[in-house]
Scaffold this motif. Structure first.
Motif, PDB file in Angstrom:
ATOM      1  N   HIS A 252      -2.323  34.943  20.742  1.00 23.95           N
ATOM      2  CA  HIS A 252      -2.054  34.187  19.511  1.00 23.95           C
ATOM      3  C   HIS A 252      -1.889  32.700  19.833  1.00 23.95           C
TER       4      HIS A 252
ATOM      5  N   VAL B 287      -0.881  42.735  22.365  1.00 26.80           N
ATOM      6  CA  VAL B 287      -2.084  42.026  22.842  1.00 26.80           C
ATOM      7  C   VAL B 287      -1.708  41.274  24.115  1.00 26.80           C
TER       8      VAL B 287
ATOM      9  N   LEU C  27      -3.700  27.327  19.188  1.00 24.51           N
ATOM     10  CA  LEU C  27      -3.903  26.033  19.852  1.00 24.51           C
ATOM     11  C   LEU C  27      -5.352  25.574  19.690  1.00 24.51           C
TER      12      LEU C  27
ATOM     13  N   LEU D 171       3.269  31.949  21.067  1.00 28.28           N
ATOM     14  CA  LEU D 171       3.878  32.833  22.082  1.00 28.28           C
ATOM     15  C   LEU D 171       4.916  33.762  21.448  1.00 28.28           C
ATOM     16  N   ALA D 172       5.644  33.228  20.455  1.00 28.97           N
ATOM     17  CA  ALA D 172       6.628  34.072  19.755  1.00 28.97           C
ATOM     18  C   ALA D 172       5.923  35.223  19.033  1.00 28.97           C
ATOM     19  N   LEU D 173       4.748  34.949  18.444  1.00 27.92           N
ATOM     20  CA  LEU D 173       3.984  36.026  17.805  1.00 27.92           C
ATOM     21  C   LEU D 173       3.471  37.009  18.853  1.00 27.92           C
ATOM     22  N   ASP D 174       3.068  36.471  20.004  1.00 29.72           N
ATOM     23  CA  ASP D 174       2.557  37.327  21.085  1.00 29.72           C
ATOM     24  C   ASP D 174       3.615  38.286  21.608  1.00 29.72           C
ATOM     25  N   ALA D 175       4.870  37.837  21.585  1.00 30.83           N
ATOM     26  CA  ALA D 175       5.948  38.632  22.193  1.00 30.83           C
ATOM     27  C   ALA D 175       6.105  39.991  21.527  1.00 30.83           C
TER      28      ALA D 175
ATOM     29  N   PHE E  91       1.883  26.082  20.071  1.00 34.00           N
ATOM     30  CA  PHE E  91       1.746  26.982  21.221  1.00 34.00           C
ATOM     31  C   PHE E  91       2.957  27.910  21.349  1.00 34.00           C
TER      32      PHE E  91
ATOM     33  N   PHE F   7      -0.480  38.634  26.523  1.00 32.98           N
ATOM     34  CA  PHE F   7       0.422  37.527  26.214  1.00 32.98           C
ATOM     35  C   PHE F   7      -0.343  36.197  26.277  1.00 32.98           C
ATOM     36  N   GLY F   8      -0.289  35.442  25.215  1.00 28.91           N
ATOM     37  CA  GLY F   8      -1.005  34.176  25.139  1.00 28.91           C
ATOM     38  C   GLY F   8      -2.153  34.204  24.144  1.00 28.91           C
TER      39      GLY F   8
ATOM     40  N   PHE G  81      -3.175  30.798  22.171  1.00 28.82           N
ATOM     41  CA  PHE G  81      -4.414  30.047  22.397  1.00 28.82           C
ATOM     42  C   PHE G  81      -5.321  30.030  21.174  1.00 28.82           C
TER      43      PHE G  81
END
Lengths: 310, 176
Positions: free
Chosen positions: B77, B72, B82, B64-68, B60, B74-75, B79
């Motif tokens: 990537h 897109v 996950l 989040l690091a990829l999402d940052a 998870f 946030f969350g 989810f």
């Protein structure tokens, strides 16, 4: 595996808000999916401010890694250059000296034109045009996915880079700043499907809507044009040059964007849609320039007019 | 620090190293308009061998690091990853999960699953994508990359867990 509920008062409170007892009634196979659902539900309830803060914190935490990796890449290139034969380096130095001499002549000519421009504006009583400060930046990460196209550069809020600032390179427009962090900024490339602005065909003042488009693998990036007037046609060997229109408040006018290579009638028949070939160098950039609006800076920076090559 | 936390941090460190390596590869391959997706590798060990909480947390946070850095919500990537981790965690008792070929196969399948999940979310979010040709090519390139570097990455994860003094043997026994 069974989940236990602590007998303390804190444990009771936790059990009241989180269905720990319920987990014990769910079969082992379904339990991971139930937990996933609970986490997803909890995520929806997290305040947007917390998410924004977490996102910014994670980005800032990664920024030093990106910059360090870029510095390591530069160091590698330095040692690659050091391994070159001396004769080759001398030849490259002579070539650079010739280019520098040519640029010095060009700079002198630009200064003269700028002085003429200022004098004529003063004679006509016109207010001086908005100036731009050039902030040169190194690309530390290229992220060109099927859904978004962006770069991370090593200049950010600490260097005065504002949101939506135009970014250019020797071949024309690179994109605009989408996100600003302390030491870095994210630039949405002109090939990003989410980027949209007004362009003009060289020699024609009518604005046309440009959008970043389909970016096939192993090929140059492309964009699309909408609302192209029907009298603009493209013959096989002579694509039109597209320039920024200066309208919209982001990009100054006259910057090269790409080549209009194909037009076809749109569905309503009133206009045409067009295909734009963007410079191939766009996906391999190492250095870019951010144009920071600056009232004290004189003149307008326009990069050399080099045609994008497919 | 508890054993679970050390396991989470060791797995997370491995995942973040992988993200940096793949970002480097993507930087170089940008000229070809190709992008690799590390999702399958981020998920495999966490789903097959780690404890339930430790594996999910490592996946998870890496998501989040990829999402940052991605444009897109946030969350997204986090989810997607996950979800893939949950699927393979539920299946792991039926797999010979200690065998490296099985772990590599799971990494490839998890990569495909999470990639499709990401594509579905992107479509639902209204993001315009490149043509199907590019999507399939990237999926194929990602699968090849996963096959090639999975043994190295699993060895790296094992080494990190060993350094954190949390081998996966206890987890393997507990969930067999």
């Amino acid at each position: 595996m069974r989940f236990s509920v602590p007998s303390s008062r804190a444990g009771d409170r936790v059990a009241a808000v989180f269905p720990v007892r319920l987990l014990n009634h769910i079969s082992g196979q379904a339990r991971p999916f139930f937990t996933f659902g609970v986490v997803a539900l909890a995520w929806l309830l997290v305040p947007a401010a917390v998410k924004r803060f977490t996102r910014a914190a994670l980005f800032e935490a990664q920024a030093p890694v990106m910059v360090t990796v870029e510095r390591a890449r530069e160091l590698r290139e330095y040692f690659v250059l050091r391994s070159r034969p001396t004769g080759e380096l001398i030849a490259a130095g002579k070539e650079t000296a010739n280019a520098l001499a040519a640029y010095e002549v060009g700079v002198g000519r630009l200064e003269q034109l700028e002085a003429d421009n200022t004098r004529l504006r003063a004679l006509l009583g016109m207010t001086p045009g908005a100036g731009w400060r050039q902030e040169h930046a190194t690309v530390v990460e290229r992220d060109l996915s099927a859904w978004w196209q962006q770069l991370v550069i090593d200049k950010g809020a600490n260097h005065g880079v504002p949101l939506d600032a135009p970014v250019v390179f020797a071949g024309g427009v690179v994109g605009r700043v989408r996100e600003v962090r302390a030491m870095t900024a994210v630039v949405a490339l002109v090939s990003d499907p989410g980027v949209r602005f007004a362009v003009v065909v060289e020699g024609d003042p009518r604005p046309i809507s440009y959008t970043g488009g389909d970016n096939p693998a192993f090929g140059p990036a492309r964009g699309t044009l909408e609302f192209v007037p029907t009298d603009i046609t493209v013959t096989g060997g002579a694509p039109h040059r597209l320039l920024t229109s200066g309208k919209g408040g982001v990009f100054p006018g006259g910057l090269p964007v790409g080549l209009l290579t194909h037009v076809e009638p749109s569905a309503d028949g009133l206009f045409q849609t067009g295909e734009v070939l963007l410079p191939a160098a766009l996906s391999a950039l190492d250095e870019v320039t951010v144009l920071v609006p600056d009232a004290t800076a004189a003149g307008l920076f326009v990069p050399p007019a080099t045609d994008p090559k497919p | 620090m508890s054993r679970g936390k050390r396991q989470t941090l060791a797995l997370l460190l491995g995942n973040l190293i992988l993200c940096v390596v793949v970002a480097l590869a993507n930087h170089t391959m940008a000229d070809w308009q190709l992008r690799l997706w590390p999702g399958g590798l981020l998920v495999a060990t966490a789903a097959l061998l780690a404890g339930p909480g430790a594996g999910a947390a490592a996946v998870f946070v890496a998501g989040l690091a990829l999402d940052a850095t991605a444009p897109v919500p946030f969350g997204t990537h986090a989810f997607v990853l996950l979800g893939a981790q949950t699927v393979f965690y539920a299946l792991r008792t039926r797999l010979m999960r200690n065998a490296t070929p099985v772990r590599v196969a799971v990494a490839v399948l998890a990569g495909v699953l999470s990639w499709l999940g990401l594509a579905a979310v992107a479509k639902a979010a209204g993001l315009t994508s490149a043509g199907a040709g590019r999507l399939l090519l990237e999926l194929a390139a990602t699968s090849v990359m996963t096959l090639l570097i999975a043994p190295w990455f699993f060895a790296l994860q094992c080494r990190l867990l060993y350094l954190a003094q949390v081998g996966l043997r206890a987890e393997e026994r507990r969930f067999d």
